[in-house]
Design an enzyme around this catalytic site. Structure first.
Site, PDB file in Angstrom:
ATOM      1  N   LYS A   1      11.082  36.180   2.203  1.00  0.00           N
ATOM      2  CA  LYS A   1       9.743  36.467   1.664  1.00  0.00           C
ATOM      3  C   LYS A   1       8.643  36.411   2.718  1.00  0.00           C
ATOM      4  O   LYS A   1       7.641  37.093   2.584  1.00  0.00           O
ATOM      5  CB  LYS A   1       9.430  35.508   0.515  1.00  0.00           C
ATOM      6  CG  LYS A   1       9.282  34.066   0.936  1.00  0.00           C
ATOM      7  CD  LYS A   1       9.220  33.137  -0.279  1.00  0.00           C
ATOM      8  CE  LYS A   1       8.947  31.718   0.143  1.00  0.00           C
ATOM      9  NZ  LYS A   1       9.274  30.752  -0.908  1.00  0.00           N
TER      10      LYS A   1
ATOM     11  N   ARG B   1       6.734  21.138  -9.027  1.00  0.00           N
ATOM     12  CA  ARG B   1       6.520  22.562  -9.204  1.00  0.00           C
ATOM     13  C   ARG B   1       7.465  22.942 -10.342  1.00  0.00           C
ATOM     14  O   ARG B   1       7.333  22.392 -11.417  1.00  0.00           O
ATOM     15  CB  ARG B   1       6.758  23.338  -7.896  1.00  0.00           C
ATOM     16  CG  ARG B   1       6.061  24.706  -7.924  1.00  0.00           C
ATOM     17  CD  ARG B   1       6.218  25.476  -6.623  1.00  0.00           C
ATOM     18  NE  ARG B   1       7.593  25.927  -6.410  1.00  0.00           N
ATOM     19  CZ  ARG B   1       8.007  26.587  -5.321  1.00  0.00           C
ATOM     20  NH1 ARG B   1       7.156  26.855  -4.355  1.00  0.00           N
ATOM     21  NH2 ARG B   1       9.270  26.964  -5.189  1.00  0.00           N
TER      22      ARG B   1
HETATM   23  C1  LIG Z   1       9.940  29.889  -0.190  1.00  0.00           C
HETATM   24  C2  LIG Z   1      11.095  29.164  -0.731  1.00  0.00           C
HETATM   25  C3  LIG Z   1      12.091  28.672   0.138  1.00  0.00           C
HETATM   26  C4  LIG Z   1      11.998  28.790   1.645  1.00  0.00           C
HETATM   27  O1  LIG Z   1      11.164  27.785   2.122  1.00  0.00           O
HETATM   28  P1  LIG Z   1      10.955  27.518   3.694  1.00  0.00           P
HETATM   29  O2  LIG Z   1      10.113  26.312   3.733  1.00  0.00           O
HETATM   30  O3  LIG Z   1      10.304  28.722   4.224  1.00  0.00           O
HETATM   31  O4  LIG Z   1      12.296  27.306   4.271  1.00  0.00           O
HETATM   32  C5  LIG Z   1      13.165  28.023  -0.427  1.00  0.00           C
HETATM   33  N1  LIG Z   1      13.270  27.843  -1.763  1.00  0.00           N
HETATM   34  C6  LIG Z   1      12.340  28.290  -2.626  1.00  0.00           C
HETATM   35  C7  LIG Z   1      12.507  28.057  -4.089  1.00  0.00           C
HETATM   36  C8  LIG Z   1      11.210  28.968  -2.145  1.00  0.00           C
HETATM   37  O5  LIG Z   1      10.277  29.408  -2.997  1.00  0.00           O
END
Ligand SMILES: *Cc1c(COP(=O)(O)O)cnc(C)c1O
Length: 355
Positions: free
Chosen positions: A36, A129
């Protein structure tokens, strides 16, 4: 030239391969690479795919759709909206979920598309969350009961997210508790949970310190992969490259101006009252990128003689030291952080290049 986000593909590949290796050493055989932060840019995804992650994961269904021709299972990280159920079934092999109504809708749609869709239940270990609260056994079992009755869904695992809303760090304590919940579900229903998804880049420290319970078999790496930094305290991880993306922007104005605005001072473009220090005249440059594309505090100028002094929606104003020999049209280079990368990757006004 337009402002340009340059991806350094060799460095990104190095990070991907290093993290694949690390995952192998720790039996993380459901490793997910999170796409993302760079809007699943296909040139970058193709590089990540070379390191053979077990999943490509994204929070946006549009990004999963973009990657559908790549032969690696897709994982939807953000719990689905009721309005996107059809595409979740179409483009995600697995989704994270916490709501029974949503799972019922997924089941109906999976039936329509003649598919079995895999679900990981989100458990909230305290970061607050998404997820079912870890200490509410009734809610966990009610949701499992419900899910196991849905014939076109498969309860494939459980997942936890931390260090996001609440900043709660993953520890051997909260992850052992998470594993205990998995074991209780397995025992109660006589099933095997395939995935125990223990977190994002912030789990790196406890992983390498061997404090991660061995039952955890998935981590989801985004920031670590793309920027080589670990989210819990933004530390650079030594084995990884931090030189993976660069923003280039061209100087559109270069003039000597006073450091204090002239006239009666009201509010700026963002409703703030700014206090200016009088440093006399200064050499100032403007580059054609603004808050619409990236926040100034997400940018770090590679030339330490240059600093950012202000920003509007379309302009970023720089102060150059007297020794700088830049001219109009010259390029200034910046590093960026995670949020900066996301915004720049999303902006249609920023070109993308690959080196
Ligand atoms: C964005 C996201 C990640 C990745 O997180 P990083 O800190 O970039 O490694 C992992 N799990 C979920 C649910 C996310 O929304």
């Amino acid at each position: 030239m337009k402002p340009t986000l340059v991806y350094h593909l060799d460095d990104i590949l190095h990070n991907a391969q290093t993290l694949r290796q690390l995952a192998n050493e720790h039996q993380l055989n459901h490793l997910a690479f999170v796409t993302k932060s760079f809007c699943a840019d296909l040139k970058v995804v193709e590089v990540l795919a070379k390191a053979k992650p077990d999943y490509l994961a994204d929070s946006r269904i549009l990004n999963l759709e973009k990657m559908q021709h790549i032969d690696i299972p897709k994982l939807l990280l953000r719990i689905p909206m009721l309005s996107e159920i059809e595409n979740v079934i179409k483009y995600a092999d697995i989704s994270f979920n916490s709501e029974m109504a949503t799972m019922s809708a997924l089941n109906e749609e999976a039936k329509k598309q003649n598919k079995i869709h895999r679900v990981c239940l989100m458990i909230d270990m305290g970061d607050l969350r998404e997820g079912i609260m870890f200490n509410d056994c009734d809610a966990i079992y009610d949701t499992c009961d419900h899910l196991l009755r849905l014939r076109h869904l498969e309860l494939y695992g459980i997942a936890v997210n931390m260090t996001c809303y609440g900043g709660v760090l993953p520890t051997s304590d909260n992850l052992n508790q998470f594993v205990k919940i998995a074991k209780e579900i397995e025992a109660k229903y006589s099933i095997k949970l395939n995935i125990l998804s223990g977190g994002n880049s912030s789990a790196y420290n406890i992983l390498v310190a061997h404090q991660m319970p061995c039952e955890i078999n998935q981590l989801r790496f985004g920031e670590l992969l793309l920027l080589g930094t670990e989210t819990a305290d933004s530390q650079a991880v030594l084995d990884l490259s931090q030189d993976t993306v660069t923003l280039q922007a061209q100087i559109i104005e270069l003039k000597i101006k006073p450091s204090v605005p002239i006239g009666k001072i009201g509010l700026n473009a963002f409703g703030q009252k700014i206090v200016f220090e009088d440093k006399g005249n200064m050499k100032r440059a403007i580059i054609g990128i603004g808050k619409q594309d990236v926040d100034a505090d997400a940018l770090f100028c590679k030339d330490d003689r240059v600093s950012i002094i202000g920003q509007s929606s379309d302009h970023t104003i720089l102060e150059l030291s007297d020794t700088c020999e830049y001219q109009v049209g010259d390029i200034i280079e910046f590093k960026t952080n995670y949020l900066g990368l996301m915004r720049l990757a999303t902006s249609a006004y920023v070109s993308k290049e690959y080196k």
